[in-house]
Design a protein around this motif. Structure first.
Motif, PDB file in Angstrom:
ATOM      1  N   ALA A  50      52.918  39.600 -33.521  1.00  0.00           N
ATOM      2  CA  ALA A  50      52.645  39.076 -34.765  1.00  0.00           C
ATOM      3  C   ALA A  50      51.119  39.050 -35.317  1.00  0.00           C
ATOM      4  N   ALA A  51      50.324  39.785 -34.273  1.00  0.00           N
ATOM      5  CA  ALA A  51      49.259  40.165 -33.761  1.00  0.00           C
ATOM      6  C   ALA A  51      48.841  38.999 -32.864  1.00  0.00           C
ATOM      7  N   LEU A  52      48.890  37.300 -33.158  1.00  0.00           N
ATOM      8  CA  LEU A  52      47.877  36.616 -32.371  1.00  0.00           C
ATOM      9  C   LEU A  52      48.974  35.660 -31.737  1.00  0.00           C
ATOM     10  N   GLY A  99      55.262  47.035 -34.316  1.00  0.00           N
ATOM     11  CA  GLY A  99      54.616  46.099 -33.253  1.00  0.00           C
ATOM     12  C   GLY A  99      56.030  45.744 -32.947  1.00  0.00           C
ATOM     13  N   GLY A 100      56.108  44.009 -32.473  1.00  0.00           N
ATOM     14  CA  GLY A 100      56.497  43.278 -31.815  1.00  0.00           C
ATOM     15  C   GLY A 100      57.651  42.968 -32.121  1.00  0.00           C
ATOM     16  N   MET A 101      58.034  42.418 -33.821  1.00  0.00           N
ATOM     17  CA  MET A 101      58.838  42.065 -34.283  1.00  0.00           C
ATOM     18  C   MET A 101      59.387  43.496 -35.051  1.00  0.00           C
ATOM     19  N   GLY A 102      58.181  44.284 -36.190  1.00  0.00           N
ATOM     20  CA  GLY A 102      59.063  45.979 -37.058  1.00  0.00           C
ATOM     21  C   GLY A 102      59.495  46.464 -36.003  1.00  0.00           C
ATOM     22  N   GLY A 103      58.720  46.732 -35.036  1.00  0.00           N
ATOM     23  CA  GLY A 103      59.599  47.805 -33.693  1.00  0.00           C
ATOM     24  C   GLY A 103      61.212  47.690 -33.858  1.00  0.00           C
ATOM     25  N   VAL A 141      56.125  54.225 -40.218  1.00  0.00           N
ATOM     26  CA  VAL A 141      54.459  54.277 -40.480  1.00  0.00           C
ATOM     27  C   VAL A 141      53.670  53.118 -39.447  1.00  0.00           C
ATOM     28  N   ASP A 142      53.154  53.533 -38.562  1.00  0.00           N
ATOM     29  CA  ASP A 142      51.951  52.746 -38.084  1.00  0.00           C
ATOM     30  C   ASP A 142      51.140  52.953 -37.877  1.00  0.00           C
ATOM     31  N   VAL A 143      49.820  52.304 -37.702  1.00  0.00           N
ATOM     32  CA  VAL A 143      48.646  53.001 -37.818  1.00  0.00           C
ATOM     33  C   VAL A 143      48.175  53.330 -35.928  1.00  0.00           C
ATOM     34  N   ASN A 197      48.409  55.223 -41.353  1.00  0.00           N
ATOM     35  CA  ASN A 197      47.986  53.987 -42.648  1.00  0.00           C
ATOM     36  C   ASN A 197      48.706  54.100 -43.662  1.00  0.00           C
ATOM     37  N   ALA A 198      49.489  52.541 -43.570  1.00  0.00           N
ATOM     38  CA  ALA A 198      51.068  52.614 -44.432  1.00  0.00           C
ATOM     39  C   ALA A 198      50.550  52.379 -46.400  1.00  0.00           C
ATOM     40  N   ALA A 199      49.221  51.990 -46.183  1.00  0.00           N
ATOM     41  CA  ALA A 199      47.943  52.070 -47.463  1.00  0.00           C
ATOM     42  C   ALA A 199      47.689  53.118 -48.523  1.00  0.00           C
ATOM     43  N   THR A 248      54.182  45.321 -41.277  1.00  0.00           N
ATOM     44  CA  THR A 248      52.757  45.426 -40.618  1.00  0.00           C
ATOM     45  C   THR A 248      52.414  43.576 -40.773  1.00  0.00           C
ATOM     46  N   SER A 249      51.535  43.659 -39.496  1.00  0.00           N
ATOM     47  CA  SER A 249      51.049  42.488 -40.152  1.00  0.00           C
ATOM     48  C   SER A 249      50.097  41.705 -41.268  1.00  0.00           C
ATOM     49  N   ALA A 250      50.898  42.057 -42.051  1.00  0.00           N
ATOM     50  CA  ALA A 250      49.982  41.502 -43.467  1.00  0.00           C
ATOM     51  C   ALA A 250      49.357  40.386 -43.798  1.00  0.00           C
ATOM     52  N   HIS A 251      50.431  39.220 -42.968  1.00  0.00           N
ATOM     53  CA  HIS A 251      49.717  37.846 -42.992  1.00  0.00           C
ATOM     54  C   HIS A 251      48.408  37.624 -42.544  1.00  0.00           C
ATOM     55  N   ASP A 252      48.463  38.809 -41.590  1.00  0.00           N
ATOM     56  CA  ASP A 252      46.628  37.977 -40.979  1.00  0.00           C
ATOM     57  C   ASP A 252      45.952  39.417 -41.433  1.00  0.00           C
ATOM     58  N   TYR A 277      46.017  42.340 -40.183  1.00  0.00           N
ATOM     59  CA  TYR A 277      46.076  44.546 -40.873  1.00  0.00           C
ATOM     60  C   TYR A 277      45.316  45.313 -41.222  1.00  0.00           C
ATOM     61  N   VAL A 278      45.062  46.513 -40.508  1.00  0.00           N
ATOM     62  CA  VAL A 278      44.413  47.140 -40.473  1.00  0.00           C
ATOM     63  C   VAL A 278      44.157  47.855 -41.955  1.00  0.00           C
ATOM     64  N   PRO A 279      42.905  48.338 -42.536  1.00  0.00           N
ATOM     65  CA  PRO A 279      42.793  48.376 -43.876  1.00  0.00           C
ATOM     66  C   PRO A 279      42.725  49.767 -43.626  1.00  0.00           C
ATOM     67  N   ASP A 304      60.244  42.148 -49.411  1.00  0.00           N
ATOM     68  CA  ASP A 304      59.133  41.858 -48.300  1.00  0.00           C
ATOM     69  C   ASP A 304      59.854  41.064 -47.377  1.00  0.00           C
ATOM     70  N   ASN A 305      59.895  41.885 -46.659  1.00  0.00           N
ATOM     71  CA  ASN A 305      60.419  41.265 -44.847  1.00  0.00           C
ATOM     72  C   ASN A 305      59.977  40.079 -44.439  1.00  0.00           C
ATOM     73  N   GLY A 306      59.379  39.299 -44.834  1.00  0.00           N
ATOM     74  CA  GLY A 306      58.785  38.380 -44.115  1.00  0.00           C
ATOM     75  C   GLY A 306      57.286  38.232 -43.938  1.00  0.00           C
ATOM     76  N   GLY A 343      46.709  34.139 -41.047  1.00  0.00           N
ATOM     77  CA  GLY A 343      47.267  33.434 -42.646  1.00  0.00           C
ATOM     78  C   GLY A 343      48.189  33.324 -43.081  1.00  0.00           C
ATOM     79  N   TYR A 344      48.527  32.671 -42.201  1.00  0.00           N
ATOM     80  CA  TYR A 344      50.370  31.915 -42.302  1.00  0.00           C
ATOM     81  C   TYR A 344      50.102  30.489 -42.674  1.00  0.00           C
ATOM     82  N   ALA A 345      48.435  30.110 -41.908  1.00  0.00           N
ATOM     83  CA  ALA A 345      47.704  28.422 -42.314  1.00  0.00           C
ATOM     84  C   ALA A 345      48.029  28.312 -43.425  1.00  0.00           C
TER      85      ALA A 345
HETATM   86  P1  NAD Z   1      52.171  42.958 -34.612  1.00  0.00           P
HETATM   87  O1  NAD Z   1      51.161  42.348 -34.736  1.00  0.00           O
HETATM   88  O2  NAD Z   1      53.234  43.113 -33.219  1.00  0.00           O
HETATM   89  O3  NAD Z   1      52.645  45.065 -34.651  1.00  0.00           O
HETATM   90  C1  NAD Z   1      51.916  44.476 -36.514  1.00  0.00           C
HETATM   91  C2  NAD Z   1      51.905  46.173 -36.580  1.00  0.00           C
HETATM   92  O4  NAD Z   1      51.636  46.197 -37.366  1.00  0.00           O
HETATM   93  C3  NAD Z   1      51.365  46.768 -35.187  1.00  0.00           C
HETATM   94  O5  NAD Z   1      51.614  48.097 -34.543  1.00  0.00           O
HETATM   95  C4  NAD Z   1      50.124  47.428 -36.221  1.00  0.00           C
HETATM   96  O6  NAD Z   1      49.370  48.067 -35.498  1.00  0.00           O
HETATM   97  C5  NAD Z   1      51.298  47.873 -37.078  1.00  0.00           C
HETATM   98  N1  NAD Z   1      50.042  48.143 -38.566  1.00  0.00           N
HETATM   99  C6  NAD Z   1      48.948  47.455 -39.062  1.00  0.00           C
HETATM  100  N2  NAD Z   1      48.230  47.317 -40.479  1.00  0.00           N
HETATM  101  C7  NAD Z   1      48.932  49.083 -40.713  1.00  0.00           C
HETATM  102  C8  NAD Z   1      49.227  49.386 -41.583  1.00  0.00           C
HETATM  103  N3  NAD Z   1      47.544  49.238 -43.250  1.00  0.00           N
HETATM  104  N4  NAD Z   1      49.909  50.747 -41.814  1.00  0.00           N
HETATM  105  C9  NAD Z   1      50.320  50.512 -40.956  1.00  0.00           C
HETATM  106  N5  NAD Z   1      51.098  49.786 -39.805  1.00  0.00           N
HETATM  107  C10 NAD Z   1      49.641  48.954 -39.531  1.00  0.00           C
HETATM  108  O7  NAD Z   1      53.765  42.136 -35.773  1.00  0.00           O
HETATM  109  P2  NAD Z   1      55.027  42.052 -35.401  1.00  0.00           P
HETATM  110  O8  NAD Z   1      55.815  40.582 -34.778  1.00  0.00           O
HETATM  111  O9  NAD Z   1      55.873  43.521 -35.348  1.00  0.00           O
HETATM  112  O10 NAD Z   1      55.487  41.036 -37.039  1.00  0.00           O
HETATM  113  C11 NAD Z   1      55.023  41.920 -38.075  1.00  0.00           C
HETATM  114  C12 NAD Z   1      54.919  41.061 -39.293  1.00  0.00           C
HETATM  115  O11 NAD Z   1      56.123  40.442 -40.099  1.00  0.00           O
HETATM  116  C13 NAD Z   1      54.054  39.901 -39.452  1.00  0.00           C
HETATM  117  O12 NAD Z   1      53.761  39.150 -39.678  1.00  0.00           O
HETATM  118  C14 NAD Z   1      55.558  38.732 -38.671  1.00  0.00           C
HETATM  119  O13 NAD Z   1      54.801  37.274 -39.283  1.00  0.00           O
HETATM  120  C15 NAD Z   1      56.222  39.559 -39.635  1.00  0.00           C
HETATM  121  N6  NAD Z   1      58.229  39.260 -38.925  1.00  0.00           N
HETATM  122  C16 NAD Z   1      58.979  38.852 -39.994  1.00  0.00           C
HETATM  123  C17 NAD Z   1      59.923  37.949 -39.884  1.00  0.00           C
HETATM  124  C18 NAD Z   1      61.351  37.599 -40.873  1.00  0.00           C
HETATM  125  O14 NAD Z   1      62.295  37.375 -39.993  1.00  0.00           O
HETATM  126  N7  NAD Z   1      61.198  38.754 -41.610  1.00  0.00           N
HETATM  127  C19 NAD Z   1      60.702  38.010 -38.074  1.00  0.00           C
HETATM  128  C20 NAD Z   1      59.138  38.312 -37.680  1.00  0.00           C
HETATM  129  C21 NAD Z   1      57.803  38.192 -38.085  1.00  0.00           C
END
Ligand code: NAD
Length: 578
Positions: A73-75, A196-200, A216-218, A263-265, A285-289, A294-296, A342-344, A514-516
């Motif tokens: 989750a980025a940070l 990423g870690g969770m989105g994967g 889609v991942d950037v 880029n998803a956007a 994506t880590s849109a919360h941060d 997030y990568v614009p 919205d997936n959180g 961004g979750y602060a």
């Molecule tokens: P992460 O930071 O490990 O991965 C985020 C991914 O998004 C990265 O691979 C990055 O390259 C990609 N990305 C960023 N901007 C992009 C863009 N514009 N287009 C395409 N790809 C882009 O984060 P994570 O651990 O995978 O978590 C992702 C989000 O899901 C976070 O906001 C996290 O808080 C949230 N989350 C939700 C749940 C849930 O229960 N639904 C659980 C865990 C995490």
């Protein structure tokens, strides 16, 4: 060397005072400096302490950027900095069972004499007083080294890789299948972003649900990583090829997962422009941060990395604008009949702040699909084999199937997970279990540890996204029946109750980056080391944790929770929500 629940085989002290012993832990090809803990030899004075040490090692071994202590989750970090990490390791390896280690935002503060039934570790991570709890204040505090964000599971050493979220994602897809597509996603197209870690987890969850999923991942490294560990099948060279692969799979009703580096956007609006409407659309994506996540659109990863250091304001504005475009496309899909959610990741909140007034037309996954489960305190429960041996998880899979033959969600899940989910780090499993079920399973597992049937103790934890454990008004508690969305008493009570119930590790987290200001949650870890004391801890902590979860929803007026409280004999005081 044989393992027995009573054996405590200590390791050797390395020159820097930290016990790193033989036999060596398992190598970790992904992060060679962060081996996966395993084996029967203890570096700590007992299995409880050793278990927490192994869980700390594990979150780094499966983390996204362990050199920076970043887990997901980025940070989301495992410890404040390397000095803090070293002191935590020292404390865990030297502390007695009647001591408690206190950790503040990833930094160990001290050891206290408590008693052998008290938690070994208590943590408070990233809790900022209300009016100050804003992303900008968090970044300032972080820069000064005064705070760290633990995500949900990073700072609490509970992260188990992408598998941690996979059943949740799968269940969402299956609920949508039931609601809209006659129970099956065969021949259905899911569009999402983030690997990423969770989105994967999404590509594998989508494929397990029978769909054709495009993710889609950037960042090419993230896509490559998910392919390497078996969570993603294909990486398409460009959008045309990706859509052709999806179209063929949809036509043949064949499950598949396709990754696209883009880029998803850019991609979402382009797919919409072409008039292609997926059946399901979401985003992780880590849109919360807006800075570290997030990568614009239109920016290279290198440019973004530079701006993270010396152009945070510019980066936040660019991310916000890009998220607005991204969410407008999601709303476009919604208008054209797609199931969009919205997936959180707070993407709607960011979009609304960027001027997309109707961003909240998109529902949140919790309210849309999972609330009836949470209302019965059914949620993501997980267990980790501290021995490092996959057979231990396999044995527990058998046990789960034997114990809950009528629980369709769980039996279906365990069968699928066995077939499809590769282990990362310590072998682990997650399954959505509820009140009474978690306790019963943990006690039976503790029996197996005691009997020496398993090769080592098992650690249990659960996601912070759990019935009594989280206040998150834009995610977990959005539109609660009684309007109690923003009340954070529940997770605080949960943590206190877990401490009183003798859990091994108890943590209170609030949002960072961004979750602060957006959430507070409680976490718990328990160690089944085969002892009678573990029976008592598991029984009290797990029962009370889910018991509070049922009461939280009953208090908010959910009928299924009142029914659950009555059926399970909970001592709940029904004052009609007043
Ligand atoms: P992460 O930071 O490990 O991965 C985020 C991914 O998004 C990265 O691979 C990055 O390259 C990609 N990305 C960023 N901007 C992009 C863009 N514009 N287009 C395409 N790809 C882009 O984060 P994570 O651990 O995978 O978590 C992702 C989000 O899901 C976070 O906001 C996290 O808080 C949230 N989350 C939700 C749940 C849930 O229960 N639904 C659980 C865990 C995490």
């Amino acid at each position: 060397m044989g393992w027995s629940p009573r054996s405590v085989v200590r390791g050797v002290v390395s020159p820097n005072g930290v016990r790193y012993n033989q036999p060596m832990p398992k190598p970790n090809p992904r992060h060679p400096n962060f081996p996966i803990p395993s084996g029967p030899v203890l570096r700590a004075k007992g299995w409880r302490q050793e278990a927490l040490l192994r869980l700390l090692e594990n979150v780094l071994s499966v983390g996204e950027d362990p050199d920076k202590l970043i887990v997901y989750a980025a940070l989301g970090k495992a410890a404040r900095n390397w000095a803090a990490h070293e002191q935590i390791v020292k404390a865990l390896t030297t502390m007695d069972e009647d001591q408690t280690l206190v950790i503040q935002s990833g930094k160990p503060i001290g050891l206290f004499r408590t008693h052998a039934r008290a938690p070994l570790v208590i943590m408070a991570n990233c809790n900022i007083v209300g009016q100050w709890a804003k992303a900008e204040v968090f970044y300032e505090l972080e820069k000064k080294g005064l705070i760290a964000w633990g995500g949900l599971t990073a700072g609490a050493w509970q992260y188990i890789g992408s598998q941690g979220v996979i059943q949740g994602t799968y269940e969402i897809f299956m609920r949508i299948a039931e609601k809209r597509f006659g129970g099956s996603l065969a021949g259905r197209f899911i569009l999402t972003a983030g690997m990423g870690g969770m989105g994967g987890a999404q590509p594998l969850a989508g494929r397990m649900a029978g769909a054709a999923i495009l993710d889609v991942d950037v960042d090419p490294a993230r896509a490559a990583r998910r392919k390497e560990i078996g969570y993603l099948e294909h990486i398409a060279p460009d959008l045309d090829a990706a859509l052709a692969m999806i179209e063929a799979a949809v036509r043949e009703k064949r499950a598949t997962s396709v990754g696209l580096v883009a880029n998803a956007a850019d991609v979402y609006p382009e797919i919409l422009r072409r008039g292609i409407i997926p059946d399901i659309v979401t985003d992780q994506t880590s849109a919360h941060d807006l800075v570290y996540g997030y990568v614009p659109a239109g920016m290279s990863l290198d440019e973004v990395k530079r701006l993270r250091v010396d152009g945070q304001g510019q980066l936040m504005a660019a991310s916000r604008a890009s998220i607005a475009t991204h969410v407008r496309a999601m709303l476009g899909f919604l208008e054209r009949g797609a199931e969009v959610f919205d997936n959180g990741n707070l993407i709607r909140t960011q979009a609304k702040q960027a001027g997309v007034d109707n961003a909240f037309d998109i529902p949140i996954f919790t309210e849309a699909y999972l609330r009836p489960l949470f209302a019965r305190a059914i949620g993501p429960f997980r267990w980790m084999a501290l021995s490092g041996e996959p057979e231990d998880i396999s044995r527990i899979d058998d046990l789960v199937l034997e114990m809950f033959p009528d629980n369709r969600i769980v039996t279906n899940w365990i069968s699928l997970a066995r077939q499809h989910i590769p282990f990362e780090g310590l072998p682990a499993r997650i399954a959505w279990l509820g009140h009474g079920e978690r306790t019963a399973l943990a006690l039976r597992v503790n029996d197996l540890v005691r009997a020496g049937t398993l090769k080592g103790p098992i650690a249990f934890s659960r996601d912070h996204l759990d019935a009594g454990a989280m206040a998150h008004p834009n995610i977990m508690t959005e539109n609660m029946k009684d309007g109690s969305d923003a009340i954070a008493d529940w997770p605080l009570l949960d943590a206190m109750l877990l401490t009183a119930s003798m859990a091994d590790l108890v943590v209170i987290h609030s949002g960072g980056g961004g979750y602060a200001g957006y959430m507070t949650s409680a976490g718990v870890t328990l160690v089944a080391d085969g002892t009678a004391a573990a029976d008592e801890r598991l029984s009290l902590a797990l029962t009370n944790d889910t018991g509070l979860g049922v009461m939280r929803y009953a208090d908010a007026g959910y009928e299924e929770s009142k029914d659950e409280a009555e059926k399970k004999g909970l001592l709940w005081f029904d004052l009609g929500g007043k």
